[in-house]
Design a protein around this motif. Structure first.
Motif, mmCIF file in Angstrom:
data_model
loop_
_atom_site.group_PDB
_atom_site.id
_atom_site.type_symbol
_atom_site.label_atom_id
_atom_site.label_comp_id
_atom_site.label_asym_id
_atom_site.label_seq_id
_atom_site.Cartn_x
_atom_site.Cartn_y
_atom_site.Cartn_z
ATOM 1 N N MET A 40 28.578 16.155 12.495
ATOM 2 C CA MET A 40 28.412 14.949 13.310
ATOM 3 C C MET A 40 27.441 13.990 12.627
ATOM 4 S SD MET A 40 28.208 16.390 17.213
ATOM 5 C CE MET A 40 27.825 14.778 17.882
ATOM 6 N N GLY A 41 26.347 14.530 12.123
ATOM 7 C CA GLY A 41 25.348 13.706 11.448
ATOM 8 C C GLY A 41 25.917 13.013 10.215
ATOM 9 N N TRP A 42 26.748 13.722 9.476
ATOM 10 C CA TRP A 42 27.381 13.143 8.289
ATOM 11 C C TRP A 42 28.189 11.900 8.677
ATOM 12 C CZ3 TRP A 42 27.507 13.910 3.059
ATOM 13 C CH2 TRP A 42 28.535 13.263 2.366
ATOM 14 N N HIS A 43 29.032 12.059 9.669
ATOM 15 C CA HIS A 43 29.907 10.953 10.061
ATOM 16 C C HIS A 43 29.151 9.851 10.794
ATOM 17 C CE1 HIS A 43 33.600 12.448 8.419
ATOM 18 N NE2 HIS A 43 33.221 13.651 8.807
ATOM 19 N N MET A 44 28.098 10.193 11.521
ATOM 20 C CA MET A 44 27.262 9.151 12.115
ATOM 21 C C MET A 44 26.555 8.368 11.005
ATOM 22 S SD MET A 44 27.514 8.688 15.360
ATOM 23 C CE MET A 44 26.028 7.747 15.728
ATOM 24 N N GLY A 45 26.226 9.038 9.907
ATOM 25 C CA GLY A 45 25.631 8.349 8.760
ATOM 26 C C GLY A 45 26.571 7.320 8.170
ATOM 27 N N SER A 65 35.825 8.395 11.007
ATOM 28 C CA SER A 65 34.529 9.033 11.234
ATOM 29 C C SER A 65 34.204 9.117 12.719
ATOM 30 C CB SER A 65 33.418 8.287 10.482
ATOM 31 O OG SER A 65 33.432 8.640 9.119
ATOM 32 N N ALA A 66 34.520 8.063 13.464
ATOM 33 C CA ALA A 66 34.245 8.074 14.904
ATOM 34 C C ALA A 66 35.092 9.125 15.617
ATOM 35 C CB ALA A 66 34.499 6.696 15.494
ATOM 36 N N LYS A 67 36.338 9.278 15.186
ATOM 37 C CA LYS A 67 37.203 10.315 15.752
ATOM 38 C C LYS A 67 36.603 11.694 15.507
ATOM 39 C CE LYS A 67 41.554 12.527 14.834
ATOM 40 N NZ LYS A 67 42.320 12.856 13.687
ATOM 41 N N PHE A 68 36.118 11.919 14.293
ATOM 42 C CA PHE A 68 35.511 13.209 13.974
ATOM 43 C C PHE A 68 34.246 13.440 14.802
ATOM 44 C CE2 PHE A 68 37.425 13.146 9.436
ATOM 45 C CZ PHE A 68 38.633 13.593 9.928
ATOM 46 N N VAL A 69 33.414 12.410 14.940
ATOM 47 C CA VAL A 69 32.194 12.552 15.748
ATOM 48 C C VAL A 69 32.568 12.940 17.176
ATOM 49 C CG1 VAL A 69 30.242 11.307 16.778
ATOM 50 C CG2 VAL A 69 30.748 11.028 14.343
ATOM 51 N N HIS A 70 33.553 12.258 17.724
ATOM 52 C CA HIS A 70 33.973 12.565 19.101
ATOM 53 C C HIS A 70 34.509 13.990 19.214
ATOM 54 C CE1 HIS A 70 35.432 12.217 23.116
ATOM 55 N NE2 HIS A 70 36.695 12.285 22.733
ATOM 56 N N GLU A 71 35.340 14.398 18.281
ATOM 57 C CA GLU A 71 35.897 15.754 18.324
ATOM 58 C C GLU A 71 34.799 16.806 18.149
ATOM 59 O OE1 GLU A 71 38.958 15.534 15.355
ATOM 60 O OE2 GLU A 71 40.371 14.591 16.750
ATOM 61 N N LEU A 72 33.900 16.559 17.231
ATOM 62 C CA LEU A 72 32.812 17.507 17.008
ATOM 63 C C LEU A 72 31.857 17.579 18.197
ATOM 64 C CD1 LEU A 72 32.081 16.713 13.259
ATOM 65 C CD2 LEU A 72 33.032 18.845 14.175
ATOM 66 N N ALA A 134 24.650 3.094 21.073
ATOM 67 C CA ALA A 134 24.708 3.876 22.308
ATOM 68 C C ALA A 134 24.860 5.364 22.015
ATOM 69 C CB ALA A 134 25.852 3.380 23.185
ATOM 70 N N THR A 135 25.660 5.696 21.011
ATOM 71 C CA THR A 135 25.835 7.101 20.646
ATOM 72 C C THR A 135 24.545 7.657 20.058
ATOM 73 O OG1 THR A 135 28.198 6.774 20.267
ATOM 74 C CG2 THR A 135 27.202 8.719 19.262
ATOM 75 N N GLY A 136 23.903 6.884 19.207
ATOM 76 C CA GLY A 136 22.621 7.316 18.647
ATOM 77 C C GLY A 136 21.585 7.559 19.730
ATOM 78 N N LYS A 137 21.585 6.718 20.748
ATOM 79 C CA LYS A 137 20.652 6.882 21.872
ATOM 80 C C LYS A 137 20.958 8.178 22.622
ATOM 81 C CE LYS A 137 17.560 5.491 24.905
ATOM 82 N NZ LYS A 137 16.252 6.096 24.719
ATOM 83 N N ALA A 138 22.236 8.471 22.824
ATOM 84 C CA ALA A 138 22.614 9.716 23.489
ATOM 85 C C ALA A 138 22.167 10.928 22.676
ATOM 86 C CB ALA A 138 24.120 9.753 23.732
ATOM 87 N N CYS A 139 22.269 10.837 21.357
ATOM 88 C CA CYS A 139 21.791 11.921 20.489
ATOM 89 C C CYS A 139 20.276 12.102 20.651
ATOM 90 C CB CYS A 139 22.109 11.630 19.028
ATOM 91 S SG CYS A 139 23.845 11.713 18.588
ATOM 92 N N SER A 140 19.565 10.991 20.552
ATOM 93 C CA SER A 140 18.099 11.090 20.608
ATOM 94 C C SER A 140 17.604 11.499 21.990
ATOM 95 C CB SER A 140 17.439 9.790 20.143
ATOM 96 O OG SER A 140 17.713 8.736 21.021
#
Length: 149
Positions: A40-45, A65-72, A134-140
């Motif tokens: 997830m971190g790779w694709h968020m990068g 990459s967004a599809k992979f982040v969502h699936e992961l 928004a996704t980064g905020k959810a991660c943090s």
């Protein structure tokens, strides 16, 4: 009757996989979740670099990459089973197992944001920027309470 067979087969496979995951040793659970989160971190990068203008915006690459982040984002939670608070080196705080409802809620919040990310990423750069933020905020939000620095 035929449409039922593939559904039942899929449910049987999923049930068997869930049993295998929960039967894994704490070390394997830790390594599993870490691998998923690293992916997830790779694709968020990739997405973050586009959002910041450090990499040219490419709608196809962003969508991928967004599809992979969502699936992961659906996957690491199986690796936080009983006993996986200790074993292999981990930054997971013990609070995960003490405040499981809060942890699970933050995981659900992440999945909601990654779905939005997957929808927005291939549309335009402005949409990507908002969804990455928004996704980064959810991660943090989760990392702040449940991940050791």
């Amino acid at each position: 009757m035929k449409p039922v067979v593939p559904v039942l087969t899929a449910l049987a496979v999923a049930g068997a996989f869930a049993t295998v995951v929960h039967a894994q040793s704490p070390d394997r659970q830790i390594k599993y979740r870490q691998g998923i989160l690293q992916g997830m971190g790779w694709h968020m990068g990739v997405l973050g670099a586009m959002a910041k203008g450090e990499r040219p915006y490419d709608a196809q690459v962003a969508a991928r990459s967004a599809k992979f982040v969502h699936e992961l984002a659906e996957m690491p939670w199986d690796g936080f089973g009983p006993g996986s608070d200790a074993g292999a080196p981990t930054k997971a705080k013990p609070e995960i197992w003490k405040e499981r409802a809060k942890f699970d809620k933050l995981g659900q919040d992440l999945r909601v944001e990654t779905a939005k990310l997957a929808s927005a990423a291939g549309t335009d750069l402005a949409a990507l920027r908002g969804a990455v933020g928004a996704t980064g905020k959810a991660c943090s939000n989760c990392h702040d309470d449940f991940r050791a620095k």
